[in-house]
Scaffold this active site. Structure first.
Site, short mmCIF file in Angstrom:
data_model
loop_
_atom_site.label_atom_id
_atom_site.label_comp_id
_atom_site.label_asym_id
_atom_site.label_seq_id
_atom_site.Cartn_x
_atom_site.Cartn_y
_atom_site.Cartn_z
N ASN A 89 0.84 -1.21 0.00
CA ASN A 89 0.00 0.00 0.00
C ASN A 89 0.87 1.26 0.00
O ASN A 89 1.95 1.29 0.59
CB ASN A 89 -0.98 0.00 1.18
N GLU A 105 0.49 5.40 0.53
CA GLU A 105 -0.41 6.47 0.97
C GLU A 105 0.06 7.83 0.46
O GLU A 105 1.21 8.00 0.07
CB GLU A 105 -0.50 6.45 2.51
N CYS A 114 -4.45 0.82 -2.16
CA CYS A 114 -4.27 -0.41 -1.40
C CYS A 114 -3.26 -1.32 -2.10
O CYS A 114 -3.08 -1.24 -3.33
CB CYS A 114 -5.60 -1.18 -1.30
N GLU A 123 -3.28 -4.61 -2.77
CA GLU A 123 -3.77 -5.59 -3.75
C GLU A 123 -4.30 -4.91 -5.01
O GLU A 123 -4.15 -5.39 -6.11
CB GLU A 123 -4.80 -6.56 -3.14
N CYS A 172 -10.41 -4.92 1.50
CA CYS A 172 -11.51 -3.96 1.64
C CYS A 172 -12.51 -4.15 0.49
O CYS A 172 -12.22 -4.86 -0.49
CB CYS A 172 -10.97 -2.53 1.67
N CYS A 195 -11.25 -3.29 -3.07
CA CYS A 195 -10.31 -4.30 -3.58
C CYS A 195 -11.04 -5.59 -3.96
O CYS A 195 -10.68 -6.24 -4.94
CB CYS A 195 -9.22 -4.59 -2.54
N1 THU Z 1 -5.27 -1.21 2.80
C1 THU Z 1 -4.81 -2.09 1.85
O1 THU Z 1 -3.68 -1.96 1.36
N2 THU Z 1 -5.63 -3.09 1.46
C2 THU Z 1 -6.91 -3.27 1.91
O2 THU Z 1 -7.61 -4.15 1.43
C3 THU Z 1 -7.44 -2.40 2.94
C4 THU Z 1 -6.57 -1.32 3.43
C5 THU Z 1 -4.42 -0.08 3.20
C6 THU Z 1 -4.96 1.27 2.79
C7 THU Z 1 -4.32 2.18 3.80
O3 THU Z 1 -3.03 2.56 3.31
C8 THU Z 1 -4.15 1.31 5.02
O4 THU Z 1 -4.29 -0.03 4.60
C9 THU Z 1 -5.14 1.61 6.14
O5 THU Z 1 -6.44 1.58 5.68
#
Ligand code: THU
Length: 157
Positions: free
Chosen positions: A62, A64, A73, A75, A108, A111
Protein backbone atom coordinates in the site's frame (compact mmCIF):
# COMPACT_ATOMS: atom_id res chain seq x y z
CA UNK A 1 -41.01 -14.51 -4.03
CA UNK A 2 -38.41 -17.07 -3.09
CA UNK A 3 -35.63 -16.88 -0.56
CA UNK A 4 -32.25 -17.85 -1.97
CA UNK A 5 -29.09 -18.67 -0.10
CA UNK A 6 -25.42 -18.25 -0.77
CA UNK A 7 -23.03 -20.68 0.91
CA UNK A 8 -19.59 -19.43 1.73
CA UNK A 9 -16.85 -22.05 1.86
CA UNK A 10 -13.45 -21.17 3.22
CA UNK A 11 -10.46 -22.97 4.67
CA UNK A 12 -8.96 -21.94 7.97
CA UNK A 13 -5.40 -22.86 8.88
CA UNK A 14 -4.45 -22.04 12.44
CA UNK A 15 -0.77 -22.31 11.59
CA UNK A 16 0.97 -21.37 8.36
CA UNK A 17 3.14 -24.47 8.56
CA UNK A 18 0.05 -26.55 7.66
CA UNK A 19 -0.03 -24.95 4.21
CA UNK A 20 1.61 -26.33 1.05
CA UNK A 21 5.05 -24.86 0.36
CA UNK A 22 3.87 -22.78 -2.63
CA UNK A 23 1.36 -20.99 -0.43
CA UNK A 24 3.89 -20.38 2.33
CA UNK A 25 6.25 -18.88 -0.25
CA UNK A 26 3.51 -16.60 -1.59
CA UNK A 27 2.58 -15.42 1.91
CA UNK A 28 6.25 -14.78 2.63
CA UNK A 29 6.49 -12.68 -0.55
CA UNK A 30 3.48 -10.63 0.58
CA UNK A 31 5.02 -10.25 4.02
CA UNK A 32 8.28 -9.04 2.51
CA UNK A 33 6.33 -6.53 0.40
CA UNK A 34 4.98 -4.97 3.62
CA UNK A 35 8.45 -3.55 4.14
CA UNK A 36 8.04 -1.46 0.96
CA UNK A 37 4.71 0.05 2.08
CA UNK A 38 4.48 3.80 2.44
CA UNK A 39 2.01 4.14 5.28
CA UNK A 40 3.03 7.07 7.50
CA UNK A 41 -0.56 8.17 8.01
CA UNK A 42 -2.27 4.93 8.97
CA UNK A 43 0.78 3.08 10.26
CA UNK A 44 -0.79 -0.01 8.68
CA UNK A 45 1.42 -1.77 6.14
CA UNK A 46 -0.15 -4.19 3.69
CA UNK A 47 1.67 -6.52 1.32
CA UNK A 48 0.13 -8.44 -1.59
CA UNK A 49 1.65 -11.07 -3.86
CA UNK A 50 0.30 -12.93 -6.89
CA UNK A 51 1.41 -16.23 -8.38
CA UNK A 52 0.65 -16.70 -12.07
CA UNK A 53 -0.14 -20.12 -13.50
CA UNK A 54 3.40 -20.24 -14.95
CA UNK A 55 4.85 -19.82 -11.45
CA UNK A 56 5.96 -16.19 -11.68
CA UNK A 57 5.42 -14.23 -8.45
CA UNK A 58 4.92 -10.43 -8.26
CA UNK A 59 4.28 -8.35 -5.17
CA UNK A 60 3.39 -4.83 -4.08
CA UNK A 61 2.32 -2.82 -1.05
CA UNK A 62 0.00 0.00 0.00
CA UNK A 63 1.12 3.52 -0.84
CA UNK A 64 -0.41 6.47 0.97
CA UNK A 65 -0.62 10.12 -0.01
CA UNK A 66 -0.64 13.35 1.91
CA UNK A 67 -4.02 13.84 0.24
CA UNK A 68 -5.27 10.77 2.06
CA UNK A 69 -7.83 9.29 -0.37
CA UNK A 70 -5.27 9.41 -3.18
CA UNK A 71 -3.39 6.45 -1.73
CA UNK A 72 -3.80 2.94 -3.09
CA UNK A 73 -4.27 -0.41 -1.40
CA UNK A 74 -1.62 -3.09 -1.86
CA UNK A 75 -3.77 -5.59 -3.75
CA UNK A 76 -5.42 -3.01 -6.00
CA UNK A 77 -2.10 -1.40 -6.96
CA UNK A 78 -0.70 -4.84 -7.73
CA UNK A 79 -3.67 -5.94 -9.84
CA UNK A 80 -3.59 -2.73 -11.88
CA UNK A 81 0.13 -3.26 -12.47
CA UNK A 82 -0.58 -6.82 -13.60
CA UNK A 83 -3.31 -5.67 -15.97
CA UNK A 84 -0.95 -3.08 -17.49
CA UNK A 85 2.14 -5.28 -17.68
CA UNK A 86 1.08 -8.95 -17.78
CA UNK A 87 -2.33 -8.72 -19.46
CA UNK A 88 -2.14 -12.16 -21.03
CA UNK A 89 -1.24 -14.03 -17.86
CA UNK A 90 -3.58 -15.81 -15.48
CA UNK A 91 -3.37 -15.28 -11.75
CA UNK A 92 -3.67 -18.50 -9.81
CA UNK A 93 -3.38 -17.15 -6.25
CA UNK A 94 -3.27 -13.82 -4.44
CA UNK A 95 -1.85 -13.49 -0.91
CA UNK A 96 -2.51 -10.53 1.37
CA UNK A 97 -0.88 -9.84 4.74
CA UNK A 98 -0.49 -6.82 6.99
CA UNK A 99 1.88 -5.44 9.56
CA UNK A 100 0.76 -5.18 12.26
CA UNK A 101 -1.41 -8.26 11.81
CA UNK A 102 -4.12 -8.06 14.47
CA UNK A 103 -6.10 -10.63 12.48
CA UNK A 104 -6.06 -12.19 8.99
CA UNK A 105 -5.78 -9.42 6.37
CA UNK A 106 -9.07 -9.45 4.48
CA UNK A 107 -9.39 -7.11 1.48
CA UNK A 108 -11.51 -3.96 1.64
CA UNK A 109 -14.68 -3.68 -0.42
CA UNK A 110 -13.08 -1.73 -3.28
CA UNK A 111 -10.31 -4.30 -3.58
CA UNK A 112 -12.84 -7.14 -3.57
CA UNK A 113 -14.51 -5.57 -6.58
CA UNK A 114 -11.18 -5.24 -8.42
CA UNK A 115 -10.14 -8.80 -7.59
CA UNK A 116 -13.55 -10.02 -8.80
CA UNK A 117 -13.22 -7.94 -12.00
CA UNK A 118 -9.80 -9.49 -12.65
CA UNK A 119 -11.16 -12.98 -12.06
CA UNK A 120 -14.00 -12.35 -14.47
CA UNK A 121 -11.61 -11.05 -17.14
CA UNK A 122 -9.21 -13.95 -16.90
CA UNK A 123 -12.06 -16.48 -16.82
CA UNK A 124 -10.39 -18.53 -14.12
CA UNK A 125 -10.78 -18.42 -10.35
CA UNK A 126 -8.27 -16.58 -8.19
CA UNK A 127 -7.49 -18.25 -4.86
CA UNK A 128 -7.19 -15.65 -2.14
CA UNK A 129 -4.92 -16.27 0.83
CA UNK A 130 -5.53 -13.91 3.75
CA UNK A 131 -2.68 -14.18 6.18
CA UNK A 132 -2.57 -13.41 9.87
CA UNK A 133 0.47 -13.62 12.11
CA UNK A 134 0.16 -17.42 12.21
CA UNK A 135 -3.28 -18.23 10.79
CA UNK A 136 -4.52 -18.10 7.19
CA UNK A 137 -7.96 -18.00 5.61
CA UNK A 138 -8.24 -19.25 2.02
CA UNK A 139 -11.12 -18.88 -0.42
CA UNK A 140 -11.11 -20.57 -3.83
CA UNK A 141 -12.55 -17.65 -5.75
CA UNK A 142 -13.05 -13.88 -5.52
CA UNK A 143 -16.74 -14.55 -5.96
CA UNK A 144 -16.80 -15.96 -2.45
CA UNK A 145 -15.72 -12.60 -1.05
CA UNK A 146 -18.03 -10.53 -3.22
CA UNK A 147 -21.19 -12.17 -4.41
CA UNK A 148 -23.26 -9.75 -6.48
CA UNK A 149 -20.21 -7.81 -7.60
CA UNK A 150 -21.02 -4.72 -9.63
CA UNK A 151 -21.12 -5.36 -13.37
CA UNK A 152 -21.51 -3.04 -16.34
CA UNK A 153 -23.43 -5.61 -18.33
CA UNK A 154 -23.29 -3.62 -21.54
CA UNK A 155 -19.54 -2.89 -21.40
CA UNK A 156 -17.32 -4.45 -24.06
CA UNK A 157 -13.98 -5.93 -22.97
N1 THU B 1 -5.27 -1.21 2.80
C1 THU B 1 -4.81 -2.09 1.85
O1 THU B 1 -3.68 -1.96 1.36
N2 THU B 1 -5.63 -3.09 1.46
C2 THU B 1 -6.91 -3.27 1.91
O2 THU B 1 -7.61 -4.15 1.43
C3 THU B 1 -7.44 -2.40 2.94
C4 THU B 1 -6.57 -1.32 3.43
C5 THU B 1 -4.42 -0.08 3.20
C6 THU B 1 -4.96 1.27 2.79
C7 THU B 1 -4.32 2.18 3.80
O3 THU B 1 -3.03 2.56 3.31
C8 THU B 1 -4.15 1.31 5.02
O4 THU B 1 -4.29 -0.03 4.60
C9 THU B 1 -5.14 1.61 6.14
O5 THU B 1 -6.44 1.58 5.68
Amino acid sequence: METRHIDLDYSYYSDRCELPEEDRILLAAAEKACTTAYAPYSGFRVGAAVRFDDGEVLSSSNQESEAFPSGICAERGLLYFVQANRPQKKIQSLAIVSSPAPTECTPCGACRQVIADTEQRQKAPIRILMGGERSTIIVKSAQTLLPFRFTLTSAKE
